[in-house]
Design a protein around this motif. Structure first.
Motif, PDB file in Angstrom:
ATOM      1  N   THR A  41      -5.076   2.758   0.164  1.00  0.00           N
ATOM      2  CA  THR A  41      -4.676   1.691   1.071  1.00  0.00           C
ATOM      3  C   THR A  41      -4.386   0.439   0.266  1.00  0.00           C
ATOM      4  O   THR A  41      -5.211   0.003  -0.532  1.00  0.00           O
ATOM      5  CB  THR A  41      -5.781   1.407   2.112  1.00  0.00           C
ATOM      6  N   TYR A  43      -3.484  -3.537   0.510  1.00  0.00           N
ATOM      7  CA  TYR A  43      -3.591  -4.692   1.398  1.00  0.00           C
ATOM      8  C   TYR A  43      -2.716  -5.812   0.843  1.00  0.00           C
ATOM      9  O   TYR A  43      -2.768  -6.118  -0.342  1.00  0.00           O
ATOM     10  CB  TYR A  43      -5.035  -5.185   1.479  1.00  0.00           C
ATOM     11  N   THR A  45      -1.738  -9.847   1.499  1.00  0.00           N
ATOM     12  CA  THR A  45      -2.101 -11.065   2.231  1.00  0.00           C
ATOM     13  C   THR A  45      -0.854 -11.898   2.482  1.00  0.00           C
ATOM     14  O   THR A  45       0.193 -11.683   1.871  1.00  0.00           O
ATOM     15  CB  THR A  45      -3.118 -11.907   1.433  1.00  0.00           C
ATOM     16  N   LYS A  81      -1.457  -2.154   4.632  1.00  0.00           N
ATOM     17  CA  LYS A  81      -1.976  -3.064   5.646  1.00  0.00           C
ATOM     18  C   LYS A  81      -1.595  -4.471   5.215  1.00  0.00           C
ATOM     19  O   LYS A  81      -2.177  -5.019   4.285  1.00  0.00           O
ATOM     20  CB  LYS A  81      -3.492  -2.928   5.789  1.00  0.00           C
TER      21      LYS A  81
END
Length: 122
Positions: A41, A43, A45, A81
């Motif tokens: 995964t 991520y 921001t 994500k």
């Protein structure tokens, strides 16, 4: 007046004969071996920071990790994500690195629930 009662049938499946069955699989030249699957995964921001788990990494490191995992497992799934304020260009960069490394399954996680109570119709 005559009354009839409904009878309900209860279906039962006896699985006892199916337990402890050993099966010898047939041979096929075109059989595909079961692949070990790993999932990573990524991520992203809103500030442009990239993380794998809790570790901050660069896009080049992401690519190297993808390549390494593909060599180890032959099959890697990548989940992205990204914060909703993250520019789409940054998401595309991660997707591009994943594809270059040979990743076949890439998912972008979204939120199903609408956070805002107001929906504007145009």
């Amino acid at each position: 007046m005559i009354e009839f009662k409904k009878k309900t049938l209860k279906l039962e499946f006896n699985l006892t004969p199916l337990i402890d069955i050993s099966v010898r699989l047939p041979y096929a030249k075109t059989a595909t071996p079961i692949q070990k699957t790993e999932e990573l995964t990524v991520y992203l921001t809103a500030k442009g920071e990239t993380f794998l788990g809790k570790k901050q990494v660069s896009l080049e490191q992401v690519y190297q990790i993808f390549c390494h995992k593909i060599k180890e497992t032959n099959y890697l799934m990548v989940t992205i994500k990204a914060d909703k304020a993250t520019p789409i260009e940054w998401v595309v960069r991660v997707i591009d690195r994943a594809r270059l490394a040979g990743v076949r399954k890439i998912f972008i996680v979204t939120d199903r629930k609408l956070k805002s109570k107001t929906i504007r119709k145009h």
